[in-house]
Write an enzyme that holds these catalytic residues in place. Sequence first.
Site, short mmCIF file in Angstrom:
data_model
loop_
_atom_site.label_atom_id
_atom_site.label_comp_id
_atom_site.label_asym_id
_atom_site.label_seq_id
_atom_site.Cartn_x
_atom_site.Cartn_y
_atom_site.Cartn_z
N THR A 297 0.84 -1.33 0.08
CA THR A 297 0.12 -0.07 -0.23
C THR A 297 0.79 1.21 0.02
OG1 THR A 297 -1.74 -1.27 1.23
CG2 THR A 297 -1.83 1.18 1.15
N PHE A 299 1.44 4.96 0.74
CA PHE A 299 0.59 6.08 1.62
C PHE A 299 1.29 7.49 1.26
CE2 PHE A 299 -1.41 3.69 5.01
CZ PHE A 299 -0.95 2.53 4.82
O1 LIG Z 1 -7.27 -0.61 7.93
C1 LIG Z 1 -6.21 -0.43 8.26
O2 LIG Z 1 -5.40 -1.10 8.82
C2 LIG Z 1 -5.62 0.55 7.14
O3 LIG Z 1 -4.60 1.26 7.62
C3 LIG Z 1 -6.20 0.97 6.03
C4 LIG Z 1 -5.73 0.34 4.87
C5 LIG Z 1 -6.44 1.13 3.48
O4 LIG Z 1 -7.29 2.03 3.75
O5 LIG Z 1 -6.00 0.67 2.49
C6 LIG Z 1 -4.50 0.63 4.67
C7 LIG Z 1 -3.46 -0.52 4.14
C8 LIG Z 1 -4.13 -1.78 3.72
O6 LIG Z 1 -4.30 -1.71 2.31
C9 LIG Z 1 -5.77 -1.91 4.22
C10 LIG Z 1 -6.29 -1.05 4.69
#
Ligand SMILES: O=C(O)C(=O)C[C@]1(C(=O)O)C=C[C@@H](O)C=C1
Length: 426
Positions: A297, A299
Site C-alpha cells: 500500500t 501512503f
Molecule cells: O485498516 C487499516 O489497517 C488501514 O490502515 C487502512 C488500509 C487502507 O485504507 O487501504 C491500509 C492498508 C491496507 O491496504 C488495508 C487497509
Amino acid sequence: MQAVSPSSIIHPSKPRRLNHLTRSAIRCAYRHDSVQFPNGVGSSRADWQSSCAILSSKVFSQDQGSGDNNSTPPSNSDHFAVSVNGPKTSLDLNLAPLDKNKPQPPAQKPLSITDLSPAPLHGSQLRVAYQGVPGAYSEAAASKAFPNCEAIPCDQFEVAFQAVELWIADRAVLPVENSLGGSIHRNYDLLLRHRLHIVGEVQLPVHHCLLALPGVRKEYLSRVISHPQALSQCEHTLTKLGLNVTREAFDDTAGAAEYIASNKLRDTAAIASARAAELYGLQILADGIQDDSSNVTRFVMLAREPIIPRIDRPFKTSIVFAHDEGTSVLFKVLSAFAFRNISLTKIESRPHRNRPIRLVDDANVGTAKHFEYMFYVDFEASMAEVRAQNALAEVQEFTSFLRVLGSYPMDMTPWCPSRGDEQSHM
Ligand SMILES: O=C(O)C(=O)C[C@]1(C(=O)O)C=C[C@@H](O)C=C1
C-alpha cells in the site's frame, strides 16, 4: 499581490473557524490570472510557496462554485477545511509514543469529528495522524514515515486531514493506493477539498492474517470482518481456504480485531496485522492471506507546509487538473510530459465535484450527457527541475484548473517484503 499560503491562515494564534469575511480575504489573496515559471520556481521556501499558491488559485474559485469577487457564505455542503470544526470539547488524546515492540493499550480511542477541538497539545515529538486504531497498517506506515513519532489515531480519513489543519497533529499519513485493491478514492477527493501538501510517500508491504479469539477454529466461523480494502486484497485466498463466511466491511483492520475481542465473538474472524493480534489478544488462524505476496500500500505524508523541492535525489510531483471541455485535453496534457521525457507513475480520474455532468444538446439526435472528471497525475520529476516547470506551464495553458498537490522525495527504500513474502496459510 503577494500570494498567501493557506496554511499561514490556519494558525493557532488566529481564529481557526473561518467566517465568510475571512474566506473572502483569502480568495482575494489567491486571485492570480496565470502562472509563469520564467526562471524556475526559485530556491526559497517563499518562492516555492508562492508558486504552489498561484497554481492553487483556480481550485479556490472552483471550491467556491464561482469566480466572482463577492463573499458568499459557505453552504452546508461546503467542506472547506476548518468550517466543519466540531464543538469545543476537552480533548484527552492519551497519547503514547509508537513503539512497535511494546503493545499499545487497546483502549486508545480514535479521534472523531467531535474531538476536533482547536486546542493542540504541544510536545517535542512529531504528531502524526492516521486513520484507524493501534495495530492498523496506517499506524505502521506512520511509524515507517516518521520513526519515533507520536501516532494519533483518527476514526475517519477526513478527521486526519482536519487534525493537521487544526494543529492537533503535525503530519498525516494516509493510504492512496494498494497494489491489489487499487486507489483509495476517498483520499483523492479529500486531497482536493483540503489544503494540505504532500511532503512524502511511503510504501508499506501489507501482510494480512486471519485473526480469531483463542480456541476458535476455522470451521466455527460464519463471518469475516475487515476494512473493505483488506477484504478485497484477500478475496481469492478466503475462498481457497474453504470458509463458509459472509464478508463485512469495517472501518479499519485493527478496529475489526478489537471489535471481535471486546465483544467476544466466536463466530467471527478479522483480517488484520499480526500486531493487531498481539494488541487485542487474538490468535492467528492463517498467515499471509493476501492474494499476492508482494501486496503493497502506498501512503502519502501530508503537512500544512510544502517542502522545498530538490534535485539531489529522485522526486515525484502530484498534480490535479480539470478542463471545461471534458476529456479532450487529456492527450495534450500527457504529451507535455512525454515530450520532456517525464515518466508518469499514476493517473486517476474522479468525478468533477462541482460539475459532474455536462449536457451537450444536438437538436437532431438529442442530448449527450458527458461525465466530467478531475485528473490526478503523479510524475517522476521535481518541481525544482526546469523540465517539470515547463511541463506545468504548458499544462496550465490547456486546463481550466491546475493544482500542485506536492513535490516530494520518492520512496526508494529497498524492497523488503513483509514476514511472509512466501505465503504461509496455516
Ligand atoms: O485498516 C487499516 O489497517 C488501514 O490502515 C487502512 C488500509 C487502507 O485504507 O487501504 C491500509 C492498508 C491496507 O491496504 C488495508 C487497509
